[in-house]
Design an enzyme around this catalytic site. Sequence first.
Site, short mmCIF file in Angstrom:
data_model
loop_
_atom_site.label_atom_id
_atom_site.label_comp_id
_atom_site.label_asym_id
_atom_site.label_seq_id
_atom_site.Cartn_x
_atom_site.Cartn_y
_atom_site.Cartn_z
N THR A 226 77.19 23.16 52.06
CA THR A 226 76.40 23.77 50.97
C THR A 226 75.21 23.77 51.17
O THR A 226 74.70 22.72 51.67
CB THR A 226 76.73 23.25 49.62
OG1 THR A 226 78.30 22.95 49.42
CG2 THR A 226 75.94 24.06 48.54
N ARG A 254 90.32 28.25 45.36
CA ARG A 254 89.59 26.96 44.90
C ARG A 254 88.27 27.16 44.74
O ARG A 254 87.24 27.90 45.67
CB ARG A 254 89.90 25.92 45.98
CG ARG A 254 89.06 24.45 45.43
CD ARG A 254 87.59 24.40 46.17
NE ARG A 254 87.01 23.25 45.94
CZ ARG A 254 85.74 22.84 46.26
NH1 ARG A 254 85.16 23.80 46.82
NH2 ARG A 254 85.05 21.76 46.01
N VAL A 255 87.54 27.06 43.78
CA VAL A 255 86.17 27.27 43.37
C VAL A 255 85.51 25.88 43.11
O VAL A 255 85.92 25.33 42.51
CB VAL A 255 85.72 28.25 42.35
CG1 VAL A 255 84.38 28.33 41.84
CG2 VAL A 255 86.53 29.57 42.55
N GLY A 256 84.15 25.53 43.90
CA GLY A 256 83.64 24.40 43.69
C GLY A 256 82.47 24.65 42.63
O GLY A 256 82.53 25.46 41.78
N ASP A 257 81.57 23.83 42.69
CA ASP A 257 80.74 23.60 41.78
C ASP A 257 79.42 24.72 42.02
O ASP A 257 78.68 24.85 41.01
CB ASP A 257 79.95 22.22 41.81
CG ASP A 257 79.32 21.84 43.18
OD1 ASP A 257 79.73 22.25 44.14
OD2 ASP A 257 78.45 21.15 43.10
N THR A 277 74.94 19.29 46.45
CA THR A 277 75.85 19.52 47.44
C THR A 277 76.95 18.36 47.54
O THR A 277 76.74 17.31 47.07
CB THR A 277 75.01 19.58 48.88
OG1 THR A 277 74.35 18.40 49.02
CG2 THR A 277 74.30 20.84 48.96
#
Length: 380
Positions: A226, A254-257, A277
């Site tokens: 990231t 999938r989605v992260g922050d 990150t």
Amino acid sequence: MDAWSRRKFFLTTLAGSLAAGARNLLGGQAPAAQAAPQGTRPLIISSANGLNALTLGMGLLKRGLDTLEAVVSTVNVVEDDPNDNSVGYGGLPNEDGDVELDASVMHGPTRRAGSVGSIRHIKNPSKIAKLVMERTDHLMLVGPGALRFAEAHGFERINLLTEDSRRRWLAWKETMSDRDSWGPGLSDPEWKEKITGLLPSHWSEEQKAAELAYIRELILHPPTGTINCCAVNEKGDISGTTTTSGLAWKLAGRVGDSPIIGAGLFVDNEVGAAGSTGRGEENIKICGAHTIVEMMRKGMSPTDACLEACKRVAWSYNNDKARLRKFNISFYALNKSGFHGGGVLWGTPSRSGRRPSYAVHDGVEAKLVPLAPYFETAAS
Ligand code: GLY
């Protein structure tokens, strides 16, 4: 720098940089982290992998361009780089071999935000997040809808999977062979020979050995790279962006922050900005970037505010180091007065002894600055 020099750099810095996402952009010799002036404006900071792009962003700030233009242009350099496999083009794919990207932007002066999640085929998701902010009445678009929106705005659909990322994905896929029909697993006595068969035949033995070691590391510890970048200009206006290919080998969708406003990014023009990150799932649970900005509003320094976020991540596991040791996460922040800081859950040095760091351009030069560790080292 050629791909081989980058690969060598990956290997010498791998352990510490997995969380900081500092893999490819820092050159054959990563500069040592050092102290940086505080309280200066304009100021632009990023995760360590943005080091070489910060001069561009600072140039834009000095020319009076908007802070959001500056941070998005900065991360575009990293998104475009096929050798950064945590962001944009060349990012490591999901379990199906598809590269899915997440990004967000926040513009302090107008208190607006935009984001995209799980977007495929577009190498600059940060630009699409900015467009969502500027050209829609929504805040977040995901998946095929986000791609259609990008194409409607003239963005070209491209294949984001580079040969390097495809080969590494295939090697990972083949480690699952005790559960499916793909290739030899890590436990196969001939794993090395079989994976070597995937590598370009013209590579030297040294190159092949380095790539094998790197692939093994990617398989055992799927990275969550990231880039986060935040800036404050001379007037005190603030913007930020976070962009990523997310967790390597993730489930499709999938989605992260990174695209979650308040987790991977938060900006308040009266206070400051923060981003993250590393393992996004942990950050979403604590709304890390929002927490940090709120702590700075109460008077905490950027570094102390980032350590407060680390503390909350640790608390999610009752401070159980055995479980916390399985991942890492870093936070970055600046405030309106041009002070900056960062914190990392684990300050484990890389194999070459370098501490996790972030990048700062204070108007004079771009440099790496150490992140304050919450726990000193995951090895103890
Ligand atoms: N922080 C990036 C991710 O978890 O996707």
